[in-house]
Design a protein around this motif. Structure first.
Motif, PDB file in Angstrom:
ATOM      1  N   LEU A 143     -20.018 -66.666  92.547  1.00  0.00           N
ATOM      2  CA  LEU A 143     -20.677 -67.515  93.529  1.00  0.00           C
ATOM      3  C   LEU A 143     -22.074 -67.905  93.084  1.00  0.00           C
ATOM      4  N   ARG A 144     -22.786 -66.957  92.487  1.00  0.00           N
ATOM      5  CA  ARG A 144     -24.172 -67.190  92.095  1.00  0.00           C
ATOM      6  C   ARG A 144     -24.294 -68.226  90.970  1.00  0.00           C
ATOM      7  N   LYS A 145     -23.174 -68.536  90.327  1.00  0.00           N
ATOM      8  CA  LYS A 145     -23.188 -69.555  89.269  1.00  0.00           C
ATOM      9  C   LYS A 145     -22.936 -70.976  89.813  1.00  0.00           C
ATOM     10  N   ILE A 146     -22.609 -71.041  91.104  1.00  0.00           N
ATOM     11  CA  ILE A 146     -22.316 -72.340  91.709  1.00  0.00           C
ATOM     12  C   ILE A 146     -23.593 -73.164  91.817  1.00  0.00           C
ATOM     13  N   THR A 147     -23.518 -74.432  91.453  1.00  0.00           N
ATOM     14  CA  THR A 147     -24.658 -75.349  91.533  1.00  0.00           C
ATOM     15  C   THR A 147     -24.919 -75.725  92.987  1.00  0.00           C
ATOM     16  N   ILE A 148     -26.210 -75.745  93.337  1.00  0.00           N
ATOM     17  CA  ILE A 148     -26.591 -76.181  94.677  1.00  0.00           C
ATOM     18  C   ILE A 148     -27.061 -77.634  94.585  1.00  0.00           C
ATOM     19  N   VAL A 149     -26.386 -78.504  95.344  1.00  0.00           N
ATOM     20  CA  VAL A 149     -26.666 -79.945  95.308  1.00  0.00           C
ATOM     21  C   VAL A 149     -26.897 -80.425  96.736  1.00  0.00           C
ATOM     22  N   PRO A 150     -27.975 -81.159  96.978  1.00  0.00           N
ATOM     23  CA  PRO A 150     -28.212 -81.675  98.333  1.00  0.00           C
ATOM     24  C   PRO A 150     -27.032 -82.506  98.829  1.00  0.00           C
ATOM     25  N   ARG A 151     -26.769 -82.433 100.122  1.00  0.00           N
ATOM     26  CA  ARG A 151     -25.611 -83.128 100.708  1.00  0.00           C
ATOM     27  C   ARG A 151     -25.670 -84.646 100.450  1.00  0.00           C
ATOM     28  N   ALA A 152     -26.856 -85.193 100.509  1.00  0.00           N
ATOM     29  CA  ALA A 152     -27.005 -86.638 100.282  1.00  0.00           C
ATOM     30  C   ALA A 152     -26.599 -87.001  98.853  1.00  0.00           C
ATOM     31  N   GLN A 153     -26.940 -86.115  97.906  1.00  0.00           N
ATOM     32  CA  GLN A 153     -26.573 -86.364  96.512  1.00  0.00           C
ATOM     33  C   GLN A 153     -25.057 -86.250  96.317  1.00  0.00           C
ATOM     34  N   ILE A 154     -24.445 -85.317  97.052  1.00  0.00           N
ATOM     35  CA  ILE A 154     -22.983 -85.172  96.979  1.00  0.00           C
ATOM     36  C   ILE A 154     -22.317 -86.431  97.524  1.00  0.00           C
ATOM     37  N   ASN A 155     -22.836 -86.919  98.650  1.00  0.00           N
ATOM     38  CA  ASN A 155     -22.286 -88.153  99.226  1.00  0.00           C
ATOM     39  C   ASN A 155     -22.412 -89.326  98.258  1.00  0.00           C
ATOM     40  N   ALA A 156     -23.580 -89.398  97.603  1.00  0.00           N
ATOM     41  CA  ALA A 156     -23.810 -90.496  96.656  1.00  0.00           C
ATOM     42  C   ALA A 156     -22.871 -90.384  95.460  1.00  0.00           C
ATOM     43  N   ALA A 157     -22.652 -89.143  94.986  1.00  0.00           N
ATOM     44  CA  ALA A 157     -21.772 -88.925  93.843  1.00  0.00           C
ATOM     45  C   ALA A 157     -20.329 -89.319  94.195  1.00  0.00           C
ATOM     46  N   ALA A 158     -19.890 -88.913  95.392  1.00  0.00           N
ATOM     47  CA  ALA A 158     -18.533 -89.254  95.829  1.00  0.00           C
ATOM     48  C   ALA A 158     -18.377 -90.773  95.941  1.00  0.00           C
ATOM     49  N   ASN A 159     -19.422 -91.423  96.464  1.00  0.00           N
ATOM     50  CA  ASN A 159     -19.368 -92.881  96.608  1.00  0.00           C
ATOM     51  C   ASN A 159     -19.351 -93.571  95.244  1.00  0.00           C
ATOM     52  N   MET A 160     -20.122 -92.994  94.283  1.00  0.00           N
ATOM     53  CA  MET A 160     -20.146 -93.568  92.939  1.00  0.00           C
ATOM     54  C   MET A 160     -18.760 -93.490  92.297  1.00  0.00           C
ATOM     55  N   LEU A 161     -18.094 -92.347  92.431  1.00  0.00           N
ATOM     56  CA  LEU A 161     -16.746 -92.197  91.887  1.00  0.00           C
ATOM     57  C   LEU A 161     -15.777 -93.178  92.554  1.00  0.00           C
ATOM     58  N   TYR A 162     -15.952 -93.334  93.859  1.00  0.00           N
ATOM     59  CA  TYR A 162     -15.098 -94.262  94.604  1.00  0.00           C
ATOM     60  C   TYR A 162     -15.274 -95.688  94.083  1.00  0.00           C
ATOM     61  N   ILE A 163     -16.517 -96.102  93.898  1.00  0.00           N
ATOM     62  CA  ILE A 163     -16.789 -97.467  93.417  1.00  0.00           C
ATOM     63  C   ILE A 163     -16.236 -97.654  92.009  1.00  0.00           C
ATOM     64  N   PHE A 164     -16.488 -96.653  91.151  1.00  0.00           N
ATOM     65  CA  PHE A 164     -16.014 -96.753  89.763  1.00  0.00           C
ATOM     66  C   PHE A 164     -14.486 -96.826  89.704  1.00  0.00           C
ATOM     67  N   ALA A 165     -13.850 -95.862  90.365  1.00  0.00           N
ATOM     68  CA  ALA A 165     -12.386 -95.772  90.282  1.00  0.00           C
ATOM     69  C   ALA A 165     -11.733 -97.039  90.825  1.00  0.00           C
ATOM     70  N   ASN A 166     -12.250 -97.528  91.931  1.00  0.00           N
ATOM     71  CA  ASN A 166     -11.627 -98.710  92.539  1.00  0.00           C
ATOM     72  C   ASN A 166     -11.970 -99.993  91.796  1.00  0.00           C
ATOM     73  N   SER A 167     -13.110-100.023  91.139  1.00  0.00           N
ATOM     74  CA  SER A 167     -13.450-101.199  90.330  1.00  0.00           C
ATOM     75  C   SER A 167     -12.510-101.313  89.132  1.00  0.00           C
ATOM     76  N   ILE A 168     -12.331-100.191  88.413  1.00  0.00           N
ATOM     77  CA  ILE A 168     -11.472-100.276  87.230  1.00  0.00           C
ATOM     78  C   ILE A 168      -9.996-100.388  87.619  1.00  0.00           C
ATOM     79  N   SER A 169      -9.626 -99.815  88.775  1.00  0.00           N
ATOM     80  CA  SER A 169      -8.239 -99.964  89.222  1.00  0.00           C
ATOM     81  C   SER A 169      -7.975-101.408  89.651  1.00  0.00           C
ATOM     82  N   LYS A 170      -8.997-102.030  90.250  1.00  0.00           N
ATOM     83  CA  LYS A 170      -8.840-103.431  90.641  1.00  0.00           C
ATOM     84  C   LYS A 170      -8.697-104.318  89.411  1.00  0.00           C
ATOM     85  N   MET A 171      -9.503-104.031  88.389  1.00  0.00           N
ATOM     86  CA  MET A 171      -9.370-104.790  87.143  1.00  0.00           C
ATOM     87  C   MET A 171      -7.996-104.555  86.517  1.00  0.00           C
ATOM     88  N   GLY A 172      -7.574-103.283  86.567  1.00  0.00           N
ATOM     89  CA  GLY A 172      -6.254-102.966  86.027  1.00  0.00           C
ATOM     90  C   GLY A 172      -5.150-103.656  86.803  1.00  0.00           C
TER      91      GLY A 172
END
Length: 351
Positions: A143-172
């Motif tokens: 547990l002590r090795k787990i990275t602590i990331v602010p919730r806002a940063q997690i939300n932004a990261a999830a949104n970034m993956l969503y935008i990336f994945a759907n952009s390249i899937s749309k192109m595909g």
């Protein structure tokens, strides 16, 4: 209503590119990630997965059962909203699901997280360790090795993956549609090429038949001319026969006159003279009948010659039309070949 095509993630996205991006994302953010297809399951290797999750939590029967339940609920939430879903798992870590949506249908997702959004309460995690049947101290150590990331940063990261994945899937998806349309276009082009070839063969066969008809018409006209010339020669012969018959008739008449003057001595000769005159008259009559027949033949030959000339003209016009069609078909064939080459180039550029 036209049925939508069902796609898999690897139908639309280059998995090597997806894997590289996923690895880079995890290295940059400290978050774990993996890409899944709704039918095939995982389509990439896990990136930056933690021992806490994989070795201990998912490594136990009860923990894995709880994790699967969390994954399903997170996936359902993302599917229902069509947006990234960020949620806390049963073990207290923060995870997310970024759906991959094509033409309004979710075909997969990028799952990630395995981080904390605040310092952990170790007593709470010791309790979880006891519930899922793992060593408490080892669990807390992981547990002590787990990275602590602010919730806002997690939300932004999830949104970034969503935008990336759907952009390249749309192109595909667009590329896939382009490939499908190109394939249809190629099928049409191939059909057109085959039809042009078939029509060309028919036209070539017809052209040969026309050439044969022209040859026959030429021979017919030539035969007609020869026959007319022979009839003219026959006319000369008949004229000669008529002339001879007339002279013979005159000679017979003179002979009969002289035989009459000779009296009893010329009686036998008079009979011969009469027979000669009869033969002369018969020769003239036969000559007239032959002349009538020959005149009829000449009229028929003239009619044949006239019809042959008309046919020759029509056939000649058809030959010119066939030549023009052959030239146009040749042009269409060249265009079709160029079209096939361009379609092949287009398919190669898409792939």
């Amino acid at each position: 209503m036209e049925r939508k095509t069902e796609y898999s993630v690897d139908d639309l996205i280059d998995l090597n590119v997806l894997q590289q991006f996923q690895d880079s994302f995890s290295a940059a953010t400290g978050m774990a990630s993996i890409s899944v297809d709704n039918k095939k399951g995982s389509v990439t290797e896990p990136s930056n997965f933690t021992d806490f999750c994989m070795k201990f939590t998912r490594g136990s029967t009860e923990g894995n059962k709880r994790c699967i339940s969390c994954d399903i609920n997170g996936g359902k939430k993302a599917a229902s909203t069509g947006k990234p879903a960020v949620y806390s798992c049963h073990a207290g870590l923060v995870d997310f699901a970024a759906p991959i949506i094509v033409d309004g249908v979710e075909i997969g997702a990028i799952l990630g997280g395995q981080v904390l959004d605040a310092p952990p309460n170790e007593d709470h995690f010791r309790k979880i360790a006891r519930e899922i049947g793992v060593d408490e101290d080892e669990y807390i150590k992981a547990l002590r090795k787990i990275t602590i990331v602010p919730r806002a940063q997690i939300n932004a990261a999830a949104n970034m993956l969503y935008i990336f994945a759907n952009s390249i899937s749309k192109m595909g998806h667009h590329n896939r549609l382009l490939v499908d349309e190109t394939q249809k276009f190629q099928t049409i082009s191939e059909s057109m090429f085959e039809n042009i070839g078939f029509v060309s063969e028919v036209v070539n066969t017809f052209s040969k038949q026309i050439e044969s008809l022209i040859k026959i018409s030429d021979e017919l006209l030539e035969s007609s001319t020869i026959s007319k010339n022979k009839v003219k020669e026959t006319d000369k012969i008949l004229k000669f026969i008529r002339d001879v018959a007339t002279q013979t008739n005159l000679l017979g008449l003179n002979a009969a006159i002289e035989a009459t003057r000779a009296g009893e001595f010329g009686r036998g000769f008079n009979v011969v003279a009469d027979e000669v005159r009869k033969l002369a008259v018969m020769s003239v009559d036969s000559a007239k009948k032959i002349e009538t027949i020959l005149d009829s033949i000449v009229v028929s030959m003239n009619s044949v010659e006239s019809q042959a000339s008309k046919s020759y003209k029509i056939i000649g016009e058809h030959q010119e039309a066939m030549t023009d069609i052959s030239e146009k078909l040749s042009t269409l064939n060249d265009i079709s070949n160029k079209l096939r080459a361009e379609i092949a180039n287009l398919k190669n550029s898409i792939y």
